[in-house]
Scaffold this motif. Structure first.
Motif, PDB file in Angstrom:
ATOM      1  N   UNK A  64      13.430  11.374  -3.632  1.00 29.61           N
ATOM      2  CA  UNK A  64      13.901  10.078  -4.112  1.00 29.61           C
ATOM      3  C   UNK A  64      13.026   9.529  -5.235  1.00 29.61           C
ATOM      4  N   UNK A  65      11.983  10.271  -5.587  1.00 27.37           N
ATOM      5  CA  UNK A  65      11.120   9.889  -6.702  1.00 27.37           C
ATOM      6  C   UNK A  65      10.458  11.140  -7.260  1.00 27.37           C
ATOM      7  N   UNK A  66       9.993  11.021  -8.496  1.00 21.49           N
ATOM      8  CA  UNK A  66       9.333  12.157  -9.133  1.00 21.49           C
ATOM      9  C   UNK A  66       7.903  12.343  -8.622  1.00 21.49           C
ATOM     10  N   UNK A  67       7.220  11.220  -8.380  1.00 14.76           N
ATOM     11  CA  UNK A  67       5.828  11.282  -7.945  1.00 14.76           C
ATOM     12  C   UNK A  67       5.533  10.159  -6.944  1.00 14.76           C
ATOM     13  N   UNK A  68       4.468  10.386  -6.182  1.00 16.47           N
ATOM     14  CA  UNK A  68       3.966   9.394  -5.233  1.00 16.47           C
ATOM     15  C   UNK A  68       2.573   8.975  -5.674  1.00 16.47           C
ATOM     16  N   UNK A  69       2.357   7.661  -5.731  1.00 18.72           N
ATOM     17  CA  UNK A  69       1.038   7.128  -6.071  1.00 18.72           C
ATOM     18  C   UNK A  69       0.532   6.316  -4.885  1.00 18.72           C
ATOM     19  N   UNK A  70      -0.666   6.673  -4.392  1.00 18.59           N
ATOM     20  CA  UNK A  70      -1.285   5.952  -3.280  1.00 18.59           C
ATOM     21  C   UNK A  70      -2.421   5.115  -3.853  1.00 18.59           C
ATOM     22  N   UNK A  71      -2.286   3.798  -3.766  1.00 14.33           N
ATOM     23  CA  UNK A  71      -3.258   2.883  -4.370  1.00 14.33           C
ATOM     24  C   UNK A  71      -4.223   2.341  -3.322  1.00 14.33           C
ATOM     25  N   UNK A  72      -5.494   2.260  -3.721  1.00 10.87           N
ATOM     26  CA  UNK A  72      -6.496   1.694  -2.832  1.00 10.87           C
ATOM     27  C   UNK A  72      -7.091   2.694  -1.868  1.00 10.87           C
ATOM     28  N   UNK A  73      -7.187   3.957  -2.294  1.00  7.22           N
ATOM     29  CA  UNK A  73      -7.711   5.020  -1.429  1.00  7.22           C
ATOM     30  C   UNK A  73      -9.238   4.938  -1.405  1.00  7.22           C
ATOM     31  N   UNK A  74      -9.825   5.164  -0.231  1.00  4.40           N
ATOM     32  CA  UNK A  74     -11.272   5.183  -0.113  1.00  4.40           C
ATOM     33  C   UNK A  74     -11.833   6.436  -0.790  1.00  4.40           C
ATOM     34  N   UNK A  75     -12.984   6.280  -1.412  1.00  2.00           N
ATOM     35  CA  UNK A  75     -13.646   7.417  -2.058  1.00  2.00           C
ATOM     36  C   UNK A  75     -13.897   8.526  -1.043  1.00  2.00           C
ATOM     37  N   UNK A  76     -13.672   9.746  -1.471  1.00  2.00           N
ATOM     38  CA  UNK A  76     -13.921  10.884  -0.599  1.00  2.00           C
ATOM     39  C   UNK A  76     -12.666  11.430   0.053  1.00  2.00           C
ATOM     40  N   UNK A  77     -11.575  10.688   0.026  1.00  2.00           N
ATOM     41  CA  UNK A  77     -10.310  11.168   0.582  1.00  2.00           C
ATOM     42  C   UNK A  77      -9.512  11.831  -0.527  1.00  2.00           C
ATOM     43  N   UNK A  78      -8.977  13.009  -0.270  1.00  2.00           N
ATOM     44  CA  UNK A  78      -8.205  13.714  -1.287  1.00  2.00           C
ATOM     45  C   UNK A  78      -6.756  13.871  -0.837  1.00  2.00           C
ATOM     46  N   UNK A  79      -5.955  14.450  -1.710  1.00  2.00           N
ATOM     47  CA  UNK A  79      -4.524  14.585  -1.455  1.00  2.00           C
ATOM     48  C   UNK A  79      -4.261  15.421  -0.211  1.00  2.00           C
ATOM     49  N   UNK A  80      -4.977  16.530  -0.073  1.00  2.00           N
ATOM     50  CA  UNK A  80      -4.745  17.404   1.079  1.00  2.00           C
ATOM     51  C   UNK A  80      -4.989  16.666   2.392  1.00  2.00           C
ATOM     52  N   UNK A  81      -6.022  15.845   2.417  1.00  2.00           N
ATOM     53  CA  UNK A  81      -6.314  15.092   3.639  1.00  2.00           C
ATOM     54  C   UNK A  81      -5.207  14.084   3.928  1.00  2.00           C
ATOM     55  N   UNK A  82      -4.724  13.412   2.898  1.00  2.00           N
ATOM     56  CA  UNK A  82      -3.629  12.468   3.103  1.00  2.00           C
ATOM     57  C   UNK A  82      -2.367  13.182   3.578  1.00  2.00           C
ATOM     58  N   UNK A  83      -2.127  14.358   3.043  1.00  2.00           N
ATOM     59  CA  UNK A  83      -0.962  15.129   3.477  1.00  2.00           C
ATOM     60  C   UNK A  83      -1.084  15.526   4.949  1.00  2.00           C
ATOM     61  N   UNK A  84      -2.280  15.901   5.359  1.00  2.00           N
ATOM     62  CA  UNK A  84      -2.477  16.237   6.769  1.00  2.00           C
ATOM     63  C   UNK A  84      -2.267  15.006   7.648  1.00  2.00           C
ATOM     64  N   UNK A  85      -2.744  13.860   7.169  1.00  2.00           N
ATOM     65  CA  UNK A  85      -2.571  12.617   7.918  1.00  2.00           C
ATOM     66  C   UNK A  85      -1.101  12.280   8.091  1.00  2.00           C
ATOM     67  N   UNK A  86      -0.298  12.629   7.089  1.00  2.00           N
ATOM     68  CA  UNK A  86       1.131  12.312   7.149  1.00  2.00           C
ATOM     69  C   UNK A  86       1.955  13.447   7.758  1.00  2.00           C
ATOM     70  N   UNK A  87       1.280  14.534   8.141  1.00  2.00           N
ATOM     71  CA  UNK A  87       1.942  15.666   8.798  1.00  2.00           C
ATOM     72  C   UNK A  87       2.953  16.362   7.883  1.00  2.00           C
ATOM     73  N   UNK A  88       2.651  16.404   6.618  1.00  2.00           N
ATOM     74  CA  UNK A  88       3.501  17.114   5.667  1.00  2.00           C
ATOM     75  C   UNK A  88       2.807  18.402   5.237  1.00  2.00           C
ATOM     76  N   UNK A  89       3.589  19.348   4.713  1.00  2.00           N
ATOM     77  CA  UNK A  89       3.032  20.617   4.252  1.00  2.00           C
ATOM     78  C   UNK A  89       2.446  20.438   2.861  1.00  2.00           C
TER      79      UNK A  89
END
Length: 211
Positions: free
Chosen positions: A71-96
Motif C-alpha cells: 500500500x506504499x512504496x516505503x516505510x519510514x519509522x520516526x523517532x527510533x532509538x540509537x542502536x536499533x536497525x531495520x533487521x531488529x525492527x523487522x524481527x520485532x514486527x515478526x516480518x521476514x
C-alpha cells in the motif's frame, strides 16, 4: 458600604470569568475526547509512504503490514532509538527481513511529535513523495496530524490509528488511566495549537510537546 459593594461586584465578575474558563476548557476536552478516532478510514487507499511514530509494538506491526500489502512504496519509522536497525525492527514486527528490509528507512533525530513531523518532512522531500499514511495510537493522532500538516502543508496525510488495548475510548471518564491519558494528551494538543498560532502571528514559539 461602597467598598463592600465594589468588592462584591469584583468577586462576582471574577467568579463569572473563572466559570466561563472552566466551561470552555471542559467543552474543549469533551470535543477532543469525542474526536479520538474509533476506526481506520480509507484503510486500503495507497500512499507514497507509510510513516510510523515509535511508541508501541502495535504501531510497528500495522506499518509493516501496510508495507507488506504494497500500500506504499516505503516505510519510514520516526523517532527510533540509537542502536536499533531495520533487521531488529523487522524481527520485532515478526516480518521476514528479506521481503521488506530494502523498503524501510529509520529516523533517529526526533524526540517529540514536532520532531517526528520535521524529521519526516525532510525524508519526504528527499524521496520526492507527496502522500503518506500516518500510523500512531488513536489518542495521539489529533496532535500528530496537527504537527504533520503544519510541517508539510502540501503533503496529503492520511491518518491510520492503532488502538491500544489499555485505552478505553467508550465511557472514558469511568476509566482513571484513560482519563489521565486524555487529559495529558489534550493539554499537549492545546500547547501545540497555541505554539502554531503564536508562530503564525509572528511571535517566537517552539513547536510541539513530548510524545
Amino acid at each position: 458600604m461602597a467598598i463592600t459593594r465594589s468588592r462584591w461586584r469584583l468577586a462576582r465578575r471574577t467568579t463569572g470569568v473563572m466559570l466561563t474558563i472552566i466551561a470552555g476548557w471542559t467543552a474543549a476536552l469533551v470535543w477532543f475526547a469525542e474526536h479520538i478516532p474509533r476506526l481506520v478510514e480509507n484503510p486500503s487507499s495507497p500512499t507514497d509512504a507509510v510513516v510510523v511514530l515509535t511508541g508501541g509494538s502495535d504501531r510497528l506491526r500495522a506499518g509493516f503490514e501496510l508495507l507488506a500489502k504494497k500500500q506504499a512504496k516505503k516505510l519510514f519509522v520516526s523517532g527510533v532509538y540509537r542502536g536499533i536497525d531495520v533487521a531488529e525492527l523487522l524481527r520485532m514486527s515478526r516480518q521476514a527481513p528479506k521481503e521488506l528490509e530494502c523498503c524501510v528507512a529509520l529516523g533517529y533525530t526526533a524526540d517529540d511529535t514536532a520532531g517526528n513531523a520535521y524529521e519526516t518532512a525532510q525524508w519526504m522531500a528527499k524521496e520526492n513523495f507527496r502522500s503518506l499514511r500516518l500510523v500512531t495510537a488513536n489518542y495521539h493522532m489529533q496532535r500528530s496530524l496537527l504537527e504533520f500538516r503544519r510541517a508539510m502543508p502540501a503533503i496529503t496525510v492520511i491518518p491510520h490509528p492503532v488502538f491500544p488495548k489499555n485505552f478505553k475510548g467508550e465511557d472514558w471518564w469511568n476509566w482513571p488511566g484513560t482519563t489521565r491519558l486524555i487529559l495529558h494528551e489534550h493539554f499537549k494538543y492545546l500547547v501545540s495549537l497555541t505554539a502554531g498560532l503564536v508562530a503564525k502571528s509572528g511571535g517566537v514559539a517552539k513547536p510541539g510537546g513530548r510524545r
